[in-house]
Design an enzyme around this catalytic site. Structure first.
Site, PDB file in Angstrom:
ATOM      1  N   LYS A 234       0.959  -1.325   0.111  1.00 40.08           N
ATOM      2  CA  LYS A 234      -0.070  -0.070  -0.235  1.00 40.08           C
ATOM      3  C   LYS A 234       0.887   1.111   0.217  1.00 40.08           C
ATOM      4  O   LYS A 234       1.639   1.687   1.035  1.00 40.08           O
ATOM      5  CB  LYS A 234      -0.817   0.079   1.138  1.00 40.08           C
ATOM      6  CG  LYS A 234      -2.022   1.174   1.080  1.00 40.08           C
ATOM      7  CD  LYS A 234      -3.037   1.167   2.105  1.00 40.08           C
ATOM      8  CE  LYS A 234      -4.042   2.046   2.185  1.00 40.08           C
ATOM      9  NZ  LYS A 234      -3.598   3.436   2.159  1.00 40.08           N
ATOM     10  N   ARG A 239      -3.869   8.712  -5.301  1.00 38.17           N
ATOM     11  CA  ARG A 239      -4.429   7.749  -6.318  1.00 38.17           C
ATOM     12  C   ARG A 239      -4.843   8.497  -7.782  1.00 38.17           C
ATOM     13  O   ARG A 239      -5.044   9.534  -7.619  1.00 38.17           O
ATOM     14  CB  ARG A 239      -5.769   7.446  -5.864  1.00 38.17           C
ATOM     15  CG  ARG A 239      -6.600   6.130  -6.773  1.00 38.17           C
ATOM     16  CD  ARG A 239      -5.941   4.774  -6.363  1.00 38.17           C
ATOM     17  NE  ARG A 239      -6.834   4.029  -7.005  1.00 38.17           N
ATOM     18  CZ  ARG A 239      -7.986   3.395  -6.397  1.00 38.17           C
ATOM     19  NH1 ARG A 239      -8.344   3.642  -5.209  1.00 38.17           N
ATOM     20  NH2 ARG A 239      -8.657   2.231  -7.261  1.00 38.17           N
ATOM     21  N   ARG A 254      -8.725  11.209  -7.165  1.00 43.62           N
ATOM     22  CA  ARG A 254      -9.676  10.614  -6.719  1.00 43.62           C
ATOM     23  C   ARG A 254     -10.791  11.320  -6.787  1.00 43.62           C
ATOM     24  O   ARG A 254     -11.757  11.030  -6.528  1.00 43.62           O
ATOM     25  CB  ARG A 254      -9.289  10.028  -5.251  1.00 43.62           C
ATOM     26  CG  ARG A 254     -10.293   9.030  -4.763  1.00 43.62           C
ATOM     27  CD  ARG A 254      -9.689   8.455  -3.692  1.00 43.62           C
ATOM     28  NE  ARG A 254     -10.331   8.483  -2.464  1.00 43.62           N
ATOM     29  CZ  ARG A 254      -9.795   7.776  -1.355  1.00 43.62           C
ATOM     30  NH1 ARG A 254      -8.581   7.230  -1.034  1.00 43.62           N
ATOM     31  NH2 ARG A 254     -10.761   7.575  -0.311  1.00 43.62           N
ATOM     32  N   GLU A 282      -0.953   4.767  -8.407  1.00 46.96           N
ATOM     33  CA  GLU A 282      -0.646   5.533  -7.417  1.00 46.96           C
ATOM     34  C   GLU A 282       0.432   5.889  -7.847  1.00 46.96           C
ATOM     35  O   GLU A 282       1.508   5.828  -8.276  1.00 46.96           O
ATOM     36  CB  GLU A 282      -0.555   4.748  -6.158  1.00 46.96           C
ATOM     37  CG  GLU A 282      -0.176   5.605  -4.962  1.00 46.96           C
ATOM     38  CD  GLU A 282      -1.447   5.925  -4.152  1.00 46.96           C
ATOM     39  OE1 GLU A 282      -2.687   5.409  -4.554  1.00 46.96           O
ATOM     40  OE2 GLU A 282      -1.506   6.455  -2.920  1.00 46.96           O
ATOM     41  N   PHE A 329      -1.626  -0.505 -10.928  1.00 45.43           N
ATOM     42  CA  PHE A 329      -1.904  -1.660 -10.349  1.00 45.43           C
ATOM     43  C   PHE A 329      -3.283  -2.207 -10.978  1.00 45.43           C
ATOM     44  O   PHE A 329      -3.517  -3.298 -10.588  1.00 45.43           O
ATOM     45  CB  PHE A 329      -2.019  -1.711  -8.778  1.00 45.43           C
ATOM     46  CG  PHE A 329      -2.814  -0.619  -8.219  1.00 45.43           C
ATOM     47  CD1 PHE A 329      -4.194  -0.491  -8.185  1.00 45.43           C
ATOM     48  CD2 PHE A 329      -2.082   0.402  -7.471  1.00 45.43           C
ATOM     49  CE1 PHE A 329      -5.082   0.453  -7.904  1.00 45.43           C
ATOM     50  CE2 PHE A 329      -2.765   1.737  -6.938  1.00 45.43           C
ATOM     51  CZ  PHE A 329      -4.163   1.570  -7.005  1.00 45.43           C
ATOM     52  N   ARG A 429     -16.880   0.769  -1.700  1.00 44.04           N
ATOM     53  CA  ARG A 429     -15.678   0.549  -0.800  1.00 44.04           C
ATOM     54  C   ARG A 429     -16.428  -0.899  -0.377  1.00 44.04           C
ATOM     55  O   ARG A 429     -17.396  -0.808   0.643  1.00 44.04           O
ATOM     56  CB  ARG A 429     -15.581   1.593   0.467  1.00 44.04           C
ATOM     57  CG  ARG A 429     -14.561   1.239   1.248  1.00 44.04           C
ATOM     58  CD  ARG A 429     -14.836   2.401   2.590  1.00 44.04           C
ATOM     59  NE  ARG A 429     -14.398   3.518   1.986  1.00 44.04           N
ATOM     60  CZ  ARG A 429     -13.334   3.940   1.849  1.00 44.04           C
ATOM     61  NH1 ARG A 429     -12.155   3.377   1.872  1.00 44.04           N
ATOM     62  NH2 ARG A 429     -13.029   5.266   1.569  1.00 44.04           N
ATOM     63  N   LYS A 435      -7.636  -3.346   3.077  1.00 39.57           N
ATOM     64  CA  LYS A 435      -6.207  -2.522   3.264  1.00 39.57           C
ATOM     65  C   LYS A 435      -5.810  -2.866   4.700  1.00 39.57           C
ATOM     66  O   LYS A 435      -6.456  -2.826   6.002  1.00 39.57           O
ATOM     67  CB  LYS A 435      -6.189  -1.012   3.091  1.00 39.57           C
ATOM     68  CG  LYS A 435      -7.387  -0.405   3.909  1.00 39.57           C
ATOM     69  CD  LYS A 435      -7.532   1.060   3.781  1.00 39.57           C
ATOM     70  CE  LYS A 435      -8.654   1.670   4.228  1.00 39.57           C
ATOM     71  NZ  LYS A 435      -9.374   2.997   3.827  1.00 39.57           N
TER      72      LYS A 435
HETATM   73  P1  AMP Z   1      -7.195   4.513   2.216  1.00 40.72           P
HETATM   74  O1  AMP Z   1      -6.865   5.878   1.505  1.00 40.72           O
HETATM   75  O2  AMP Z   1      -6.647   4.351   3.472  1.00 40.72           O
HETATM   76  O3  AMP Z   1      -8.893   4.388   2.064  1.00 40.72           O
HETATM   77  O4  AMP Z   1      -6.739   3.299   1.142  1.00 40.72           O
HETATM   78  C1  AMP Z   1      -6.989   3.296   0.141  1.00 40.72           C
HETATM   79  C2  AMP Z   1      -6.015   3.896  -0.818  1.00 40.72           C
HETATM   80  O5  AMP Z   1      -4.815   3.293  -1.022  1.00 40.72           O
HETATM   81  C3  AMP Z   1      -6.366   3.995  -2.293  1.00 40.72           C
HETATM   82  O6  AMP Z   1      -7.216   5.125  -2.778  1.00 40.72           O
HETATM   83  C4  AMP Z   1      -5.033   4.516  -3.030  1.00 40.72           C
HETATM   84  O7  AMP Z   1      -4.734   5.875  -3.320  1.00 40.72           O
HETATM   85  C5  AMP Z   1      -4.105   3.626  -2.168  1.00 40.72           C
HETATM   86  N1  AMP Z   1      -3.213   2.484  -2.472  1.00 40.72           N
HETATM   87  C6  AMP Z   1      -1.707   2.452  -2.364  1.00 40.72           C
HETATM   88  N2  AMP Z   1      -1.358   1.246  -2.798  1.00 40.72           N
HETATM   89  C7  AMP Z   1      -2.379   0.719  -3.481  1.00 40.72           C
HETATM   90  C8  AMP Z   1      -2.754  -0.487  -4.227  1.00 40.72           C
HETATM   91  N3  AMP Z   1      -1.599  -1.361  -4.286  1.00 40.72           N
HETATM   92  N4  AMP Z   1      -4.053  -1.001  -4.643  1.00 40.72           N
HETATM   93  C9  AMP Z   1      -5.030  -0.013  -4.265  1.00 40.72           C
HETATM   94  N5  AMP Z   1      -4.833   1.140  -3.816  1.00 40.72           N
HETATM   95  C10 AMP Z   1      -3.603   1.752  -3.263  1.00 40.72           C
END
Ligand code: AMP
Length: 567
Positions: A234, A239, A254, A282, A329, A429, A435
């Protein structure tokens, strides 16, 4: 607008989804196509269709001032009304005079367009004032709600889609698909009315919704949802959806903003892809390792990338100082086909083929050194701008834990765990992407100011601004909304009301005595708070009744965490 507002009142009056959609459908059918299309957008809580990325940029403070002016109410009267509703729209509905001639929704959208185009609060204020003077009280209520971007009548865009299908005899899936592709519920409605939904084609250069991930608490939980898991690091960047066609490239964030200009080094590389594609990935700040090392380098934390954001023009020096890479990805469109419904496994495979055909470096784990990454073809790549994000497999919690450690050792936030059988669900979501991350650290902070909440938190003080100690004083570092139980919020509300130092209407400055433990994902340099730092995604872990404000964390501790994270 009166009819729309009345429909909204009825929608707010029921909790049953079926009834809500029936009211919307009946209302839409009673309007002209043009009015229905605009109304569908408004009912989705937006002033403009999603794809346009236009925003009104009128803040709460400006609206507050104009509601006060138009109504002729004093600050104290307005504050009292706000306390009762916790919603500026509802306040407007109560205080705006009944002399307005009334408005048509199409006219409202025209004025919204003028407002979006007007520069600065003064120019925008003129149009807001005009709109509110012309509107009847109930219209004003919903105008303000739309302007603040939150209707709060329990109506999501998905229900507007259902109502559209119902009103015009289309299937829900046709409506959803068209709306996803067009990003315009109004346009979708017009096509549904004309029976032309099936003619909607993919529109390149119009961003699609992003698939989102749900948090998993542990490796065991992460593996409990599906049969086979693909695992990626991650990355902590931005994004980005890249649309590449006919040598042209546009990159969307995003929030669906076009961010191409911020990353001048990427379009050239992406334009070299052999066919028209939409990639998901990303953008990260990337540290290239020395040429003699065969390691591909690594992503840097968000704070590094942050230096490049919010600039109109990116200088060559900035590009050298903070190089970026696009870690691809997922693949949403290729071979002339929208791939969203294909399982992740197939999309990933096509992405691999596409990228290797175009000589985009692919990383893999070297079998010899645990967790170490190299480029697949053994080439030394010291300047890769587009990189295929490496994919690992894990079938046990133990393996997942090992991957997690390795990801963190590479400086990444944690892991993304994806169901290899899952379709790409734009804007959702769900549990197909999970995650897994660990919090950076927690801080004990002192609450300095509080605000009334929204929605079900209307009458309670639930939004807390907090600071850390800097010598004898406190400097603010963030604001958090969630994490406490209703009972705790009620207890805090009572305490804050009894210990208010200054009542600013929206906000109460309170005695700095309550200590909270807050967790967060990241720390950034920021001008937003007077500490010069801001926390990313702060969450309240607990109230530290056992701590005095004098025992809260200090700005030195904040600097330590910031430095540790940078390294
Ligand atoms: P969060 O912002 O904590 O909800 O986590 C989701 C975000 O993680 C996504 O919107 C991406 O911007 C980011 N992200 C980072 N690495 C990845 C990955 N390998 N696949 C999908 N999302 C990722």
């Amino acid at each position: 607008m009166q009819r729309l507002a009345e429909a909204c009142e009825r929608i707010a009056g029921t909790t049953k989804k079926l009834e809500k959609t029936a009211i919307v459908a009946e209302y839409l059918k009673s309007r002209t196509p043009g009015e229905a299309a605009v109304s569908a957008v408004f009912l989705s809580g937006r002033a403009f269709p999603l794809w346009e990325e236009t925003t009104l940029q009128v803040g709460g403070a400006l609206l507050w001032r104009i509601v006060a002016e138009v109504s002729g109410k004093s600050e104290a009267e307005l504050t009292a009304t706000y306390r009762r509703h916790g919603d500026l729209g509802a306040v407007a509905g109560e205080v705006v005079p009944t002399t307005g001639r009334g408005l048509n929704v199409v006219e409202v959208q025209e004025r919204f367009r003028q407002m979006a185009g007007a520069r600065g609060p003064a120019a925008k204020g003129v149009i807001v004032r005009e709109l509110l003077s012309l509107s009847a009280p109930l219209e004003a209520k919903y105008l303000v709600k739309i302007m603040t971007g939150d209707l709060r009548i329990g109506l999501k865009e998905s229900l507007v889609e259902e109502a559209t299908a119902k009103a015009y005899g289309a299937t829900l899936s046709e409506v959803q698909r068209a709306n996803m592709l067009l990003g315009d519920i109004g346009e979708t409605l017009k096509l549904a009315l004309a029976g032309k939904l099936s003619e909607v084609k993919m529109r390149l250069f119009h961003p699609l919704g992003f698939m989102l991930a749900s948090p998993a608490e542990s490796a065991e939980e992460a593996l409990s949802y599906f049969e086979e898991a693909a695992v990626e690091d991650k990355y902590d960047g931005i994004r980005a959806q890249a649309h590449c066609a006919g040598g042209d490239v546009r990159i969307f964030s995003r929030t669906r903003d076009d961010i191409t200009e911020s990353f001048p080094e990427l379009p050239g590389v992406l334009a070299g892809l052999p066919e028209d594609v939409i990639l998901d990935g990303e953008i990260v700040a990337w540290s290239y390792l020395a040429a003699e090392s065969n390691e591909p380098g690594r992503a840097l934390p968000f704070s590094a990338l942050q230096q490049r954001l919010g600039r109109k023009k990116v200088s060559d020096e900035m590009m050298r100082k903070v190089p970026v890479a696009y870690l691809a990805f997922d693949l949403l469109y290729a071979r002339g086909e929208l791939l969203l419904d294909r399982p992740w496994r197939e999309r990933a495979q096509i992405l691999d083929q596409l990228l290797s055909a175009s000589k985009v470096p692919v990383m893999k784990r070297s079998p010899s050194a645990q967790g170490r990454l190299t480029f697949e073809d053994g080439e030394q790549v010291t300047n890769a701008k587009v990189i295929r994000a490496p994919v690992f497999r894990a079938s046990s919690a133990l393996e997942l834990d090992a991957l997690f450690e390795a990801a963190q050792a590479r400086g990444n936030e944690g892991l993304m765990i994806k169901d290899i059988a899952s379709a790409y669900a734009p804007g959702r979501r769900g549990k197909s992407w999970l995650k897994l991350k660990r919090e950076l650290a927690t801080l004990d902070v002192v609450v300095t100011a509080v605000e009334y909440g929204h929605g079900k938190r209307i009458g309670v003080l639930s939004d807390y601004t907090f600071g850390v100690r800097d010598g004898e004083q406190l400097v603010n570092i963030g604001k958090a909304y969630s994490g406490l139980t209703d009972a705790e919020i009620a207890e805090m509300t009572k305490w804050f009301l009894e210990h208010t130092v200054e009542d600013q209407g929206f906000r109460l400055v309170v005695e700095p005595k309550i200590v909270l433990e807050v967790a967060f994902n990241n720390m950034m340099r920021s001008e937003r708070h007077n500490s010069g730092f801001a926390l990313r995604f702060p969450r309240i872990v607990r109230i530290r009744h056992d701590k005095l404000a004098e025992e809260a964390d200090t700005i030195e501790r904040v600097r330590e965490i910031y430095e540790a994270q940078k390294n």
